[in-house]
Design a protein around this motif. Structure first.
Motif, short mmCIF file in Angstrom:
data_model
loop_
_atom_site.label_atom_id
_atom_site.label_comp_id
_atom_site.label_asym_id
_atom_site.label_seq_id
_atom_site.Cartn_x
_atom_site.Cartn_y
_atom_site.Cartn_z
N ASP A 2 -34.24 -62.90 -51.31
CA ASP A 2 -33.96 -64.01 -52.23
C ASP A 2 -33.54 -63.50 -53.60
OD1 ASP A 2 -34.45 -66.02 -50.37
OD2 ASP A 2 -36.57 -66.15 -50.87
N ARG A 3 -34.17 -62.45 -54.10
CA ARG A 3 -33.76 -61.90 -55.40
C ARG A 3 -32.32 -61.43 -55.34
NH1 ARG A 3 -38.32 -58.27 -58.40
NH2 ARG A 3 -40.02 -59.75 -58.26
N ALA A 4 -31.97 -60.71 -54.30
CA ALA A 4 -30.60 -60.20 -54.17
C ALA A 4 -29.60 -61.36 -54.15
CB ALA A 4 -30.47 -59.35 -52.92
N THR A 5 -29.90 -62.38 -53.38
CA THR A 5 -29.00 -63.52 -53.26
C THR A 5 -28.90 -64.31 -54.56
OG1 THR A 5 -29.53 -63.71 -50.91
CG2 THR A 5 -28.55 -65.63 -51.95
N LEU A 6 -30.04 -64.66 -55.14
CA LEU A 6 -30.05 -65.50 -56.34
C LEU A 6 -29.54 -64.79 -57.58
CD1 LEU A 6 -33.47 -67.30 -55.83
CD2 LEU A 6 -31.21 -68.32 -55.62
N TRP A 7 -29.75 -63.49 -57.66
CA TRP A 7 -29.41 -62.74 -58.87
C TRP A 7 -28.16 -61.90 -58.70
CZ3 TRP A 7 -35.06 -60.84 -59.97
CH2 TRP A 7 -35.85 -61.94 -60.27
N ASP A 8 -27.40 -62.11 -57.62
CA ASP A 8 -26.15 -61.41 -57.36
C ASP A 8 -26.32 -59.89 -57.46
OD1 ASP A 8 -23.47 -61.31 -56.61
OD2 ASP A 8 -22.79 -61.24 -58.69
N MET A 9 -27.32 -59.40 -56.73
CA MET A 9 -27.62 -57.97 -56.69
C MET A 9 -27.61 -57.52 -55.23
SD MET A 9 -30.87 -57.96 -59.33
CE MET A 9 -31.05 -56.19 -59.46
N THR A 10 -27.46 -56.23 -55.03
CA THR A 10 -27.65 -55.70 -53.67
C THR A 10 -29.16 -55.56 -53.44
OG1 THR A 10 -27.67 -53.37 -54.30
CG2 THR A 10 -25.51 -54.37 -53.84
N VAL A 11 -29.55 -55.47 -52.19
CA VAL A 11 -30.96 -55.26 -51.88
C VAL A 11 -31.43 -53.95 -52.50
CG1 VAL A 11 -32.61 -54.89 -50.00
CG2 VAL A 11 -30.87 -56.67 -49.80
#
Length: 77
Positions: A2-11
């Motif tokens: 969820d962090r990666a998706t919501l914050w436009d980051m890679t895992v």
């Protein structure tokens, strides 16, 4: 995830961000843990319906006023 998706980051960026997690575990990974990772990344299975970006063990100061999504083991999300 969820962090990666919501914050436009890679895992990877999420996992190695300063001050976010303990140092990566260097030991063996159980088959159960491998299945859990597969469920999230390959099958899209989530522990909670709503996107969930933080967890804690106990009640740290920053959890005041935050809504609980539920728990997994000792971690409250």
């Amino acid at each position: 995830m969820d962090r990666a998706t919501l914050w436009d980051m890679t895992v990877t960026e999420v996992l190695i961000a300063p001050g976010q997690y303990a140092d990566p575990y260097q030991g063996g990974i159980t088959f159960e843990a491998q299945l859990a990772v597969r469920d999230v990344f390959d099958l899209g299975i989530r522990a909670f319906e709503e996107p969930t970006t933080h967890f804690a063990e106990g009640e740290p100061y920053w959890t005041a006023g935050k809504e609980s999504r539920g728990s997994v083991g000792k971690h409250e999300f």
